[in-house]
Design an enzyme around this catalytic site. Structure first.
Site, PDB file in Angstrom:
ATOM      1  N   GLY A 112       0.862  -1.188   0.000  1.00  0.00           N
ATOM      2  CA  GLY A 112       0.000   0.000   0.000  1.00  0.00           C
ATOM      3  C   GLY A 112       0.894   1.231   0.000  1.00  0.00           C
ATOM      4  O   GLY A 112       2.035   1.193  -0.457  1.00  0.00           O
ATOM      5  N   ARG A 113       0.368   2.326   0.557  1.00  0.00           N
ATOM      6  CA  ARG A 113       1.127   3.585   0.542  1.00  0.00           C
ATOM      7  C   ARG A 113       2.458   3.451   1.293  1.00  0.00           C
ATOM      8  O   ARG A 113       3.504   3.891   0.818  1.00  0.00           O
ATOM      9  CB  ARG A 113       0.299   4.706   1.186  1.00  0.00           C
ATOM     10  CG  ARG A 113      -0.795   5.209   0.296  1.00  0.00           C
ATOM     11  CD  ARG A 113      -1.743   6.096   1.076  1.00  0.00           C
ATOM     12  NE  ARG A 113      -2.702   5.264   1.784  1.00  0.00           N
ATOM     13  CZ  ARG A 113      -4.002   5.480   1.822  1.00  0.00           C
ATOM     14  NH1 ARG A 113      -4.512   6.535   1.253  1.00  0.00           N
ATOM     15  NH2 ARG A 113      -4.812   4.669   2.477  1.00  0.00           N
ATOM     16  N   ILE A 114       2.403   2.815   2.467  1.00  0.00           N
ATOM     17  CA  ILE A 114       3.626   2.726   3.284  1.00  0.00           C
ATOM     18  C   ILE A 114       4.622   1.761   2.638  1.00  0.00           C
ATOM     19  O   ILE A 114       5.815   2.078   2.498  1.00  0.00           O
ATOM     20  CB  ILE A 114       3.281   2.314   4.735  1.00  0.00           C
ATOM     21  CG1 ILE A 114       2.438   3.427   5.387  1.00  0.00           C
ATOM     22  CG2 ILE A 114       4.549   2.047   5.547  1.00  0.00           C
ATOM     23  CD1 ILE A 114       1.830   3.064   6.726  1.00  0.00           C
ATOM     24  N   ARG A 167      -2.369  -8.158  -2.752  1.00  0.00           N
ATOM     25  CA  ARG A 167      -3.536  -8.647  -3.500  1.00  0.00           C
ATOM     26  C   ARG A 167      -3.552  -8.098  -4.928  1.00  0.00           C
ATOM     27  O   ARG A 167      -3.860  -8.781  -5.871  1.00  0.00           O
ATOM     28  CB  ARG A 167      -4.816  -8.212  -2.785  1.00  0.00           C
ATOM     29  CG  ARG A 167      -5.401  -9.292  -1.898  1.00  0.00           C
ATOM     30  CD  ARG A 167      -6.768  -8.913  -1.463  1.00  0.00           C
ATOM     31  NE  ARG A 167      -6.773  -7.552  -0.937  1.00  0.00           N
ATOM     32  CZ  ARG A 167      -7.497  -7.136   0.078  1.00  0.00           C
ATOM     33  NH1 ARG A 167      -8.299  -7.955   0.685  1.00  0.00           N
ATOM     34  NH2 ARG A 167      -7.465  -5.902   0.499  1.00  0.00           N
ATOM     35  N   THR A 168      -3.232  -6.804  -5.047  1.00  0.00           N
ATOM     36  CA  THR A 168      -3.279  -6.181  -6.380  1.00  0.00           C
ATOM     37  C   THR A 168      -1.878  -5.726  -6.788  1.00  0.00           C
ATOM     38  O   THR A 168      -0.992  -5.572  -5.945  1.00  0.00           O
ATOM     39  CB  THR A 168      -4.203  -4.943  -6.358  1.00  0.00           C
ATOM     40  OG1 THR A 168      -3.741  -4.086  -5.312  1.00  0.00           O
ATOM     41  CG2 THR A 168      -5.651  -5.321  -6.123  1.00  0.00           C
ATOM     42  N   ARG A 184       0.963  -4.984  11.719  1.00  0.00           N
ATOM     43  CA  ARG A 184       0.256  -5.294  12.958  1.00  0.00           C
ATOM     44  C   ARG A 184       0.807  -6.594  13.515  1.00  0.00           C
ATOM     45  O   ARG A 184       1.129  -7.526  12.766  1.00  0.00           O
ATOM     46  CB  ARG A 184      -1.252  -5.455  12.713  1.00  0.00           C
ATOM     47  CG  ARG A 184      -2.013  -4.144  12.568  1.00  0.00           C
ATOM     48  CD  ARG A 184      -2.072  -3.350  13.877  1.00  0.00           C
ATOM     49  NE  ARG A 184      -2.777  -2.090  13.750  1.00  0.00           N
ATOM     50  CZ  ARG A 184      -2.204  -0.909  13.460  1.00  0.00           C
ATOM     51  NH1 ARG A 184      -0.894  -0.839  13.264  1.00  0.00           N
ATOM     52  NH2 ARG A 184      -2.928   0.188  13.390  1.00  0.00           N
ATOM     53  N   GLU A 230      -0.841  -5.982  22.072  1.00  0.00           N
ATOM     54  CA  GLU A 230      -0.191  -4.792  22.668  1.00  0.00           C
ATOM     55  C   GLU A 230      -1.020  -4.243  23.820  1.00  0.00           C
ATOM     56  O   GLU A 230      -2.239  -4.271  23.744  1.00  0.00           O
ATOM     57  CB  GLU A 230      -0.064  -3.690  21.603  1.00  0.00           C
ATOM     58  CG  GLU A 230       0.958  -4.005  20.555  1.00  0.00           C
ATOM     59  CD  GLU A 230       1.054  -2.910  19.486  1.00  0.00           C
ATOM     60  OE1 GLU A 230       0.618  -1.784  19.737  1.00  0.00           O
ATOM     61  OE2 GLU A 230       1.551  -3.209  18.403  1.00  0.00           O
ATOM     62  N   HIS A 265       5.676   0.763  19.184  1.00  0.00           N
ATOM     63  CA  HIS A 265       4.650   1.197  18.221  1.00  0.00           C
ATOM     64  C   HIS A 265       4.712   2.714  17.982  1.00  0.00           C
ATOM     65  O   HIS A 265       3.804   3.458  18.358  1.00  0.00           O
ATOM     66  CB  HIS A 265       3.242   0.784  18.689  1.00  0.00           C
ATOM     67  CG  HIS A 265       2.244   0.746  17.563  1.00  0.00           C
ATOM     68  ND1 HIS A 265       1.136  -0.072  17.558  1.00  0.00           N
ATOM     69  CD2 HIS A 265       2.171   1.455  16.405  1.00  0.00           C
ATOM     70  CE1 HIS A 265       0.436   0.128  16.442  1.00  0.00           C
ATOM     71  NE2 HIS A 265       1.035   1.051  15.738  1.00  0.00           N
ATOM     72  N   GLY A 267       5.506   4.105  14.804  1.00  0.00           N
ATOM     73  CA  GLY A 267       5.625   4.304  13.356  1.00  0.00           C
ATOM     74  C   GLY A 267       5.377   5.736  12.903  1.00  0.00           C
ATOM     75  O   GLY A 267       6.145   6.303  12.130  1.00  0.00           O
TER      76      GLY A 267
HETATM   77  C1  DGY Z   1      -1.386   3.421  12.559  1.00  0.00           C
HETATM   78  O1  DGY Z   1      -1.640   4.621  12.458  1.00  0.00           O
HETATM   79  O2  DGY Z   1      -2.227   2.553  12.355  1.00  0.00           O
HETATM   80  C2  DGY Z   1       0.018   3.019  12.861  1.00  0.00           C
HETATM   81  O3  DGY Z   1       0.072   1.753  13.389  1.00  0.00           O
HETATM   82  C3  DGY Z   1       0.706   4.004  13.761  1.00  0.00           C
HETATM   83  O4  DGY Z   1       2.056   3.723  13.876  1.00  0.00           O
END
Ligand code: DGY
Length: 326
Positions: A154-156, A177-178, A236, A265, A283, A285
């Site tokens: 995806g974007r990330i 998937r795509t 996740r 978590e 966590h 990110g």
């Molecule tokens: C989110 O925004 O879902 C990310 O897990 C944050 O790090």
């Protein structure tokens, strides 16, 4: 005045958007609210600005009679019962895009930290063990030209791919998937999961959690990975069977793990702490000042938009609720 619950302290620019228009209740404790606290504090609210760690399930949604919007402060959506929200005509929004770069940078930081044993080397230096340059100290891996496998393009994932391609000339394979419309630009090849696991020197999980991805990486999948691979998860925790991950890391000493997310978590499996070949983050990110301010702005503006009868941005639960407003 209508009430809004913000379940953790977010940057003040977000809270300011709501003040004057709502009675704003912010959880000022340095911890997540319990389910009981969420139920109690949300029962008469118009909006909830929720963290991706808050379980906004059927019970919470049905208990909150006046609820009109759940504005998740994050891109993940697996913490909210979308069907229950949609059934009650409640908007559910998230904050994608603005956190893509920060989260991808964090993912790449973990890859580098694993490749060069950076946390371990830092602890070594601080503990007074540094006795001069050594030919064998903390020998790591170079990323240049090796194969990166991205699970979830995806974007990330695509932003990680861009960094890997332009910054390190890595070969990129991905499982999604795509097909990614950016694959030619970054020389990435879409492959089956099994092929990605076998071929990759570095594997990064960027996928969201859903019924298809839960426990996607189990014992069999870890057995396919190279014994000296780097494995990073910024998606996740529940995408990975932690038992299988720990077993691989215990028995393959060259296998290095970097985690920003965990099953269950914040109560992660404490056996991870005993692994020297594991880098662990809490966590974080999207945790940059700039990104968190933009996330606060989007989530809180969305609550205000619904109050004004407008369609909020980044609606997760389909166009129907917005079409009703057209
Ligand atoms: C989110 O925004 O879902 C990310 O897990 C944050 O790090």
């Amino acid at each position: 005045m209508d009430k809004v619950l913000i379940t953790r302290m977010i940057p003040e620019n977000g809270v300011e958007i709501l003040k004057g228009n709502f009675d704003v209740v912010v959880n000022k404790k340095d911890r997540n609210l319990t389910k009981g606290e969420i139920l109690e504090l949300s029962k008469d609210v118009f909006g909830i600005v929720s963290m991706v760690s808050d379980k906004i399930d059927k019970e919470v949604i049905e208990n909150a009679e006046n609820l009109r919007i759940i504005a998740n402060y994050g891109v993940g959506i697996n913490n909210v019962d979308i069907n229950s929200a949609t059934k009650r005509g409640i908007f559910f929004t998230n904050t994608p895009d603005v956190l893509t770069q920060a989260t991808a940078e964090l993912g790449f930081s973990l890859i580098l930290a694993c490749a060069r044993h950076i946390p371990q080397a830092d602890r070594f230096t601080r503990s007074g063990k540094f006795k001069g340059v050594s030919p064998v100290l903390f020998l790591g891996k170079e990323l240049y030209g090796v194969t990166l496998g991205i699970i979830g393009m995806g974007r990330i994932g695509a932003t990680v791919a861009r960094m890997a391609h332009f910054g390190f000339d890595m070969n990129i394979v991905y499982y999604n998937r795509t097909r990614s419309d950016r694959e030619n630009l970054i020389g990435a090849k879409r492959v089956e999961l099994e092929c990605l696991l076998k071929e990759s020197d570095v594997i990064i999980v960027c996928a969201p959690l859903n019924d298809d991805s839960r426990y996607m990486l189990d014992k069999k999948e870890f057995s396919l990975m190279k014994n000296d691979a780097i494995f990073v998860n910024i998606g996740r925790g529940e995408i990975v069977n932690t038992d299988a991950l720990i077993e691989k890391a215990q028995f393959s000493k060259g296998f290095v793990v970097g985690l920003d997310v965990y099953e269950n978590e914040p109560n992660f499996d404490k056996r991870l702490l005993e692994l020297n070949n594991c880098v662990m983050l809490p966590h974080v990110g999207s945790a940059t000042h700039k990104t968190r301010m933009r996330m606060a702005e989007i989530a809180c503006m969305n609550v205000l938009k619904v109050k004004k009868g407008e369609c909020p941005d980044f609606v997760v639960n389909g166009g129907e609720l917005c079409r009703a407003k057209d």
